[in-house]
Motif scaffolding. Sequence first.
Motif, short mmCIF file in Angstrom:
data_model
loop_
_atom_site.label_atom_id
_atom_site.label_comp_id
_atom_site.label_asym_id
_atom_site.label_seq_id
_atom_site.Cartn_x
_atom_site.Cartn_y
_atom_site.Cartn_z
N TRP A 40 0.83 -1.20 0.00
CA TRP A 40 0.00 0.00 0.00
C TRP A 40 0.87 1.25 0.00
O TRP A 40 0.64 2.19 -0.77
CB TRP A 40 -0.91 0.02 1.23
CG TRP A 40 -2.25 -0.61 1.06
CD1 TRP A 40 -2.67 -1.81 1.55
CD2 TRP A 40 -3.38 -0.09 0.35
NE1 TRP A 40 -3.97 -2.06 1.20
CE2 TRP A 40 -4.44 -1.01 0.47
CE3 TRP A 40 -3.59 1.09 -0.37
CZ2 TRP A 40 -5.69 -0.80 -0.11
CZ3 TRP A 40 -4.84 1.30 -0.94
CH2 TRP A 40 -5.87 0.36 -0.82
N ARG A 41 1.84 1.28 0.89
CA ARG A 41 2.60 2.51 1.10
C ARG A 41 3.63 2.76 0.00
O ARG A 41 3.87 3.91 -0.38
CB ARG A 41 3.30 2.47 2.46
CG ARG A 41 2.34 2.57 3.63
CD ARG A 41 3.06 2.51 4.96
NE ARG A 41 2.15 2.74 6.06
CZ ARG A 41 1.87 3.94 6.58
NH1 ARG A 41 2.45 5.01 6.09
NH2 ARG A 41 1.03 4.07 7.58
N THR A 61 -7.13 -5.15 1.11
CA THR A 61 -6.18 -5.65 0.11
C THR A 61 -6.41 -5.12 -1.29
O THR A 61 -5.56 -5.32 -2.16
CB THR A 61 -6.25 -7.19 0.04
OG1 THR A 61 -7.58 -7.59 -0.33
CG2 THR A 61 -5.90 -7.80 1.41
N ARG A 62 -7.53 -4.43 -1.53
CA ARG A 62 -7.82 -3.98 -2.90
C ARG A 62 -8.30 -2.54 -2.93
O ARG A 62 -8.85 -2.02 -1.96
CB ARG A 62 -8.91 -4.85 -3.53
CG ARG A 62 -8.47 -6.23 -3.94
CD ARG A 62 -9.49 -6.84 -4.88
NE ARG A 62 -9.16 -8.21 -5.23
CZ ARG A 62 -9.64 -9.28 -4.63
NH1 ARG A 62 -10.51 -9.13 -3.62
NH2 ARG A 62 -9.30 -10.49 -5.00
N LEU A 63 -8.08 -1.95 -4.07
CA LEU A 63 -8.63 -0.63 -4.37
C LEU A 63 -9.29 -0.69 -5.74
O LEU A 63 -8.69 -1.17 -6.71
CB LEU A 63 -7.52 0.43 -4.38
CG LEU A 63 -7.91 1.81 -4.89
CD1 LEU A 63 -8.94 2.46 -3.96
CD2 LEU A 63 -6.69 2.71 -5.04
N VAL A 64 -10.54 -0.23 -5.79
CA VAL A 64 -11.28 -0.19 -7.05
C VAL A 64 -11.61 1.27 -7.35
O VAL A 64 -12.15 1.98 -6.49
CB VAL A 64 -12.57 -1.02 -6.99
CG1 VAL A 64 -13.29 -0.98 -8.34
CG2 VAL A 64 -12.25 -2.45 -6.59
N VAL A 105 -8.53 -1.91 -10.97
CA VAL A 105 -8.46 -2.75 -9.77
C VAL A 105 -6.99 -2.94 -9.40
O VAL A 105 -6.21 -3.46 -10.21
CB VAL A 105 -9.14 -4.12 -9.99
CG1 VAL A 105 -9.09 -4.95 -8.71
CG2 VAL A 105 -10.58 -3.93 -10.45
N LEU A 106 -6.65 -2.53 -8.21
CA LEU A 106 -5.30 -2.72 -7.69
C LEU A 106 -5.36 -3.70 -6.53
O LEU A 106 -6.07 -3.46 -5.55
CB LEU A 106 -4.69 -1.39 -7.23
CG LEU A 106 -4.38 -0.36 -8.33
CD1 LEU A 106 -5.61 0.49 -8.62
CD2 LEU A 106 -3.22 0.53 -7.90
N ASP A 107 -4.62 -4.80 -6.67
CA ASP A 107 -4.58 -5.84 -5.64
C ASP A 107 -3.23 -5.77 -4.94
O ASP A 107 -2.18 -5.90 -5.57
CB ASP A 107 -4.78 -7.22 -6.27
CG ASP A 107 -5.12 -8.28 -5.24
OD1 ASP A 107 -4.72 -8.12 -4.07
OD2 ASP A 107 -5.76 -9.28 -5.60
N PHE A 108 -3.25 -5.55 -3.63
CA PHE A 108 -2.01 -5.43 -2.86
C PHE A 108 -1.65 -6.73 -2.15
O PHE A 108 -0.75 -6.74 -1.32
CB PHE A 108 -2.16 -4.30 -1.83
CG PHE A 108 -2.47 -2.98 -2.47
CD1 PHE A 108 -1.47 -2.25 -3.08
CD2 PHE A 108 -3.76 -2.49 -2.48
CE1 PHE A 108 -1.76 -1.03 -3.68
CE2 PHE A 108 -4.06 -1.27 -3.08
CZ PHE A 108 -3.05 -0.54 -3.69
N ASP A 109 -2.34 -7.82 -2.51
CA ASP A 109 -2.04 -9.13 -1.95
C ASP A 109 -1.90 -10.15 -3.07
O ASP A 109 -2.40 -11.26 -2.99
CB ASP A 109 -3.15 -9.54 -0.98
CG ASP A 109 -2.77 -10.76 -0.14
OD1 ASP A 109 -1.57 -11.04 -0.03
OD2 ASP A 109 -3.67 -11.43 0.38
#
Length: 718
Positions: A371-372, A686-689, A705-709
């Motif tokens: 995320w960071r 875990t996600r950003l849409v 869609v961004l998946d951080f996992d």
Amino acid sequence: MEEEYRERRAEEEEEEEETIDGQEETERGEKDQTLQTPSRRGEEENEEEEEEEEMDMMKTGAKHKARRDLIGGHTPISTSSPLLSTGRGGEEDGEEDDEVRVAIVTIEDESCPSEPFGTAHLETANQITRIENHKKEVEGGVEEEEKEEEEEANSDGGEEESAEVTSPSLHLQSQMKRKLDHGPDGRPFPSGKKHCKGNGYLSPSCLVQAPPTTFGDLRLANGHSAQRRRVTSGPPPSGLQDWLHIFQTWSGPERLLALDELIDRCETSQVKHMMQVIEPQFQRDFISLLPKELALYVLTFLAPRDLLQAAQTCRYWRILAEDNLLWREKCREEGVSESASSRRRKCERPGVAVSPWKSAYIRQHRIENNWRKGDTREPLVLKGHDDHVITCLQFSGDLIVSGSDDNTLKVWSAITGKCLRTLTGHSGGVWCSQMLVATVISGSTDRTLRVWDAESGECVHTLYGHTSTVRCMHLHGNRVVSGSRDTTLRVWDVSTGRCEHVLTGHVAAVRCVQYDGRRVVSGGYDYMVKVWDPETEACLHTLQGHTNRVYSLQFDGAFVVSGSLDTSIRVWDAETGGCVHTLTGHQSLTSGMELRDNILVSGNADSTVRVWDVRTGQCLHTLQGPNKHQSAVTCLQFCRGLVLSSSDDGTVKLWDLKTGAWLRDVVALQSRGSGGVVWRIRASDTRLVCAAGSRNGTEETKLLVLDFDLDDRKKETD
């Protein structure tokens, strides 16, 4: 027989004299009073006496062998002294004193026991010393008297006397051997303990094991080899041994002074070499020395990151650092849920001994880092709705639902990015939606609400009742509350599709609504905020104070927070209806807010985001600066201690909630600044849409869609 006896006595006397002379030299030369092996006669003895000794030793060698066999192969050293008489000289018949032979047992190839022998053995050694000192005084007269006694004795008497002399000698030998084989209390040493090693006599330094006194002794006590790494710079300098001998003759304070002067004259590399040799000897792994329970208790005081580093110290530390209960407590401190642990446990391969709680923490740490700091992966692009505006966005689990003014909703897979199905049935644009698991509720300009099954695409219920556009709604449990431009609110049962209550009181369109299962709070274009009891359909409080339309609301059961076009944000007491704080600082319409744990985040059309404490009314941070948004903030969310904000400038920015610092731009459209817009965002752990597009056709409508996992997700799909 008499001749052999006299030769044996003469040889024994000469050995005794050698022992006495060697002892005197040792006592004068050694400070620790260690008794050394008797040396040969000093320079004061002439060569003739030495030659006579050698001749006598050769003659009596066979007799020494017989006596060694008598005491188990050890060499006895006999001494004659009136002090060791058995008391015969004190009898009335006037018989002469018996001689007593002291046999000093030498035990080869053995080492000292770990326990000291005690004072009994020291007394034996001291007795021997006193005997030898007295011997010097009487050695001249005793020799002549013994020779006369030997000439007068007959063969029978000689044999009898020999038996009598041998008896007390063997008795004392047996006592001394018992002290060597047993402790001071008479008990035998435990199995595995070694006897003291001697060189022909007993000495106090051999009988008592002293603690390490030099650095070399300390190295041996710590289990290190006596041979340490030497500096290979060539042969040792001349005079080194003399210098070391002088150093050993100095007292403790003198040695310390010499060491201080020596260190001052050393170069840095030389001091570093000393540290490399000395420091390891004083290091202790106290964790490995503690019982496991205490060691784990000590580790509880470490932060999770420190625990991960401690696990790399050694194998035993790694075993301790894998304790599942230890990591469970750490996960609770960090807010990692049990569901994350159980989910991770399912992904672990069998036979791998890894703590499930530790795996859950590592996964959460990796997600936080993603995320960071982000990564190089491109977001998943979901294209649909043609060039229409995406007006609402929801997602739950692996399903994403987008609503548009093209009258449809689309269901997407967050994993593959494919459009699973399109929900059709509304005759007007969709302006609001809510989602719980696979149940989707949508509101439209066609004045209806529809309940959908996202997995099958079926429309379960169509909810009729409103007479104008359904502009807002809020779902809680099995109930949804809708607000309409017809100025009313309706409470619906989602499972049956029945309207249970109608709330009337607003005099203009209802723009926003919140429902916590107990109270309904609504805001409208009539500048009013109302608190309702849905069961009685009564308006409990009308919160007046705003001077323009109310566009956004937040409600946590205790506080009601309302944002208005009048640029102010007001905090109300939900029970009393009183205004607690008026938050000022924004310059335009507050378009979106998030309230959690008394922390309020507000986004405004003035392109800024502010963080507030609703208990004090204080503005904690204003998220602006050189990296601030360049246009109106359209939507925001905060989770994991982060704030996400989208804007008409075509970016999604990430901020630190605690410090207010800008971290990075998570999304930046190619057409940003020239018409590209991010309309809506929704985020989970875990996600950003993001729903993006443009108002002038410069950017096609799409979902990002961004998946951080991704690492964990890839393992599950495999």
